[in-house]
Design an enzyme around this catalytic site. Structure first.
Site, short mmCIF file in Angstrom:
data_model
loop_
_atom_site.label_atom_id
_atom_site.label_comp_id
_atom_site.label_asym_id
_atom_site.label_seq_id
_atom_site.Cartn_x
_atom_site.Cartn_y
_atom_site.Cartn_z
CE LYS A 126 9.66 12.34 0.50
NZ LYS A 126 10.19 11.39 -0.52
CG ASP A 166 7.72 9.02 0.49
OD1 ASP A 166 8.74 8.83 -0.18
OD2 ASP A 166 7.67 8.75 1.71
P1 NDP Z 1 4.00 2.54 0.56
O1 NDP Z 1 3.17 3.36 1.47
O2 NDP Z 1 3.45 2.09 -0.73
O3 NDP Z 1 4.54 1.25 1.34
C1 NDP Z 1 5.29 1.35 2.50
C2 NDP Z 1 5.58 -0.05 3.02
O4 NDP Z 1 6.51 0.06 4.09
C3 NDP Z 1 4.36 -0.75 3.57
O5 NDP Z 1 4.53 -2.12 3.43
C4 NDP Z 1 4.41 -0.33 5.04
O6 NDP Z 1 3.74 -1.22 5.90
C5 NDP Z 1 5.89 -0.35 5.31
N1 NDP Z 1 6.20 0.64 6.34
C6 NDP Z 1 6.02 1.98 6.27
N2 NDP Z 1 6.38 2.57 7.41
C7 NDP Z 1 6.78 1.59 8.21
C8 NDP Z 1 7.27 1.57 9.54
N3 NDP Z 1 7.41 2.71 10.26
N4 NDP Z 1 7.63 0.38 10.04
C9 NDP Z 1 7.50 -0.75 9.31
N5 NDP Z 1 7.02 -0.81 8.06
C10 NDP Z 1 6.67 0.35 7.53
O7 NDP Z 1 5.34 3.40 0.36
P2 NDP Z 1 6.43 3.26 -0.80
O8 NDP Z 1 6.60 1.84 -1.21
O9 NDP Z 1 6.14 4.28 -1.82
O10 NDP Z 1 7.74 3.78 -0.02
C11 NDP Z 1 8.63 2.88 0.65
C12 NDP Z 1 9.98 3.55 0.85
O11 NDP Z 1 10.53 3.90 -0.43
C13 NDP Z 1 9.97 4.86 1.63
O12 NDP Z 1 11.18 4.98 2.34
C14 NDP Z 1 9.91 5.92 0.55
O13 NDP Z 1 10.41 7.16 1.01
C15 NDP Z 1 10.83 5.28 -0.48
N6 NDP Z 1 10.71 5.75 -1.85
C16 NDP Z 1 9.51 5.73 -2.50
C17 NDP Z 1 9.43 6.13 -3.82
C18 NDP Z 1 8.17 6.05 -4.60
O14 NDP Z 1 8.21 6.35 -5.79
N7 NDP Z 1 7.05 5.67 -4.03
C19 NDP Z 1 10.62 6.66 -4.53
C20 NDP Z 1 11.84 6.54 -3.78
C21 NDP Z 1 11.85 6.12 -2.49
P3 NDP Z 1 2.28 -0.83 6.45
O15 NDP Z 1 1.38 -0.90 5.26
O16 NDP Z 1 1.98 -1.85 7.49
O17 NDP Z 1 2.40 0.56 7.01
O1 2IT Z 2 11.70 9.53 -2.33
C1 2IT Z 2 11.40 9.74 -3.53
O2 2IT Z 2 12.26 9.91 -4.40
C2 2IT Z 2 9.97 9.75 -3.88
N1 2IT Z 2 9.13 9.51 -3.03
C3 2IT Z 2 9.57 10.06 -5.30
C4 2IT Z 2 9.57 11.54 -5.52
C5 2IT Z 2 9.01 12.00 -6.85
O3 2IT Z 2 8.95 13.23 -7.02
O4 2IT Z 2 8.65 11.18 -7.68
#
Ligand code: NDP
Ligand code: 2IT
Length: 444
Positions: A126, A166
């Site tokens: 990561k 992420d």
């Molecule tokens: P994005 O940046 O697309 O969206 C994040 C969302 O969460 C936004 O709505 C953001 O609000 C909110 N958010 C982020 N940080 C905070 C905080 N500290 N407090 C409150 N709200 C918060 O990220 P993703 O959707 O990609 O990721 C979301 C979660 O999923 C994370 O935990 C990530 O690690 C996990 N994840 C993502 C994957 C992926 O493929 N993208 C795969 C597996 C897990 P705002 O815009 O106001 O900051």
């Molecule tokens: O938390 C996660 O699994 C991710 N943000 C996706 C990682 C990836 O390599 O697609």
């Protein structure tokens, strides 16, 4: 003292001020007690747990970049290459002001077991930076991404370490990073996933984490005698994971009534309008007030609150530690059936325990959100064979992987006498493959 407790104490002592990392290690080690006790002598002799909790390599570097006014900024950046026993390091890059080494280590540690659960050959890593893309111009985001990749490119490659998106890292950022990698290294290779479709990205990668979350949730509900159709769902977050979780939930006949961002949340009793949400978040990069302003059925509330709404299913899809004990109590009091983690470690340890004690079906993030990284691994396969698969082909592989993950964690929980405890099941199932590979490869 037991081996597990000794190693946990060592982790806390050697990694001060990294509470999220301690939390992730605690959950995993506690789940593994049964397996570790069975093999304690051999594992101790090989310092297996010490090696598991210590990253193979940790890179820390500065990222200087110039804003539109000519001001220079310096951000901290990280890449933690945690474990390569079963494949090249694989995991996302988080761009958020809260990022520090402890957060990247917790995410990298989780990624080891998640990637193992996918059944695909990917190790755990990561990275990220405390750079905040919010409010920056495209030009400034490009300046940051290029400077970041100017250093990172030395340590990554299609067969060594393959970063992805992420929080804060989406298609735009991956594009700028890919361009800079190619420019410096002169190689056109699948060094990043989540790429645009015109330059090696996979169809369905954008949707994969959210869709995968729902495929696993649907299977978990089905195997416990429930049908997802007709259920009411609370989603938190409104980013990549939240948007496509909402979309797939509605396709499966459920109604999603909430989404949130870091300033407030939406209650929309008619069901979230995904097209409007995408316009607000993906196109305009605006706040949720904009959604409410364009949707008469929606109420906007400041602050936190999605877990106070009466729902059957809760899907935390924003960030770590966003679902606390009092939220778990509110969900249980409102009759929640299932909680499945779209985000990484969104539920605190106390809240998880409370949900499990109260018979709530609980799918931990390392299983439930593995669809994103699994589809990233499918993107790597397509890049290697220089072919691209149709949306249907990728989506059907994703579905198969998620159903498989559910059954693997369900079977492991049963085998170790913890039927229905998918936290224990996922950790054990993920661990066993990694340990087998680590043992076979000797002391490295
Ligand atoms: P994005 O940046 O697309 O969206 C994040 C969302 O969460 C936004 O709505 C953001 O609000 C909110 N958010 C982020 N940080 C905070 C905080 N500290 N407090 C409150 N709200 C918060 O990220 P993703 O959707 O990609 O990721 C979301 C979660 O999923 C994370 O935990 C990530 O690690 C996990 N994840 C993502 C994957 C992926 O493929 N993208 C795969 C597996 C897990 P705002 O815009 O106001 O900051
Ligand atoms: O938390 C996660 O699994 C991710 N943000 C996706 C990682 C990836 O390599 O697609």
């Amino acid at each position: 003292m037991s081996y597990v407790d000794e190693v946990f104490e060592m982790v806390v002592e050697k990694n001060p001020a990294q509470p999220e990392f301690h939390q992730a290690v605690k959950e995993v080690l506690d789940s593994l007690r049964i397996v570790i006790e069975e093999n304690e002598e051999a594992y101790r002799k090989d310092a297996l747990l010490e090696r598991l909790v210590t990253p193979e390599r940790q890179l820390l570097f500065r990222v200087p970049w110039v804003d539109d006014k000519g001001q220079v900024h310096v951000n901290n950046a990280f890449r933690v290459q945690f474990n390569s026993a079963i494949g090249p390091y694989k995991g996302g890059l988080r761009l958020h002001p809260s990022v520090n080494l402890g957060i990247i280590k917790f995410l990298g540690f989780e990624q080891i077991f998640k990637n193992s659960l996918t059944g695909l050959p990917i190790g755990g890593g990561k990275g990220g930076s405390d750079f905040d893309p919010k409010g920056k111009s495209d030009r400034e985001v490009m300046a940051f991404c290029q400077s970041f990749m100017t250093e990172l490119n030395k340590y990554i490659g299609a067969d060594t370490d393959v970063p992805a998106g992420d929080i804060g890292t989406g298609a735009r950022e991956i594009g700028y990073m890919f361009g800079q990698y190619k420019r410096i290294r002169g190689v056109y290779e699948g060094v990043l996933t989540g790429k645009g479709l015109s330059y090696g990205g996979s169809l369905a990668r954008t949707e994969a984490t959210g869709y995968g979350l729902l495929y696993l949730t649907e299977e978990m509900l089905k195997c416990n005698g429930h049908d997802i159709a007709g259920k009411t769902v609370a989603v938190s977050g409104s980013g990549n994971v939240a948007i496509y979780a909402t979309q797939k939930a509605q396709q499966l006949g459920a109604k999603v009534v909430t989404v949130s961002d870091s300033t407030g949340w939406i209650y929309d009793p008619e069901g979230i309008d995904v097209a409007l949400l995408k316009e607000v978040k993906e196109v305009k990069r605006a706040r949720l007030t904009e959604y409410a302003a364009n949707r008469p059925s929606a109420e906007y509330h400041e602050g936190k609150g999605v877990w106070t709404v009466k729902v059957d299913i809760a899907l935390p899809c924003a960030t770590q530690n966003e679902l606390h004990l009092e939220d778990a109590k509110a969900l249980v009091a409102n009759g929640v059936i299932a909680v499945a983690e779209g985000a990484n470690m969104p539920t605190t340890l106390e809240a998880t325990e409370y949900l499990l004690e109260n018979g709530v079906l609980f799918a931990p993030g390392k299983a439930a959100n593995a669809g994103g990284v699994a589809t990233s691994a499918l993107e790597m396969s397509q890049n290697s064979e220089r072919l691209s698969w149709s949306f249907e082909e990728v989506d059907s592989k994703l579905k198969g992987i998620m159903v498989n993950i559910f059954h693997n964690m369900d079977d492991a929980a049963k085998k170790y006498g913890k039927e229905g405890n998918y936290v224990v099941g996922a950790n054990i199932a993920g661990f066993l493959k990694v340990v087998d590979a680590m043992t076979a490869q000797g002391i490295v």
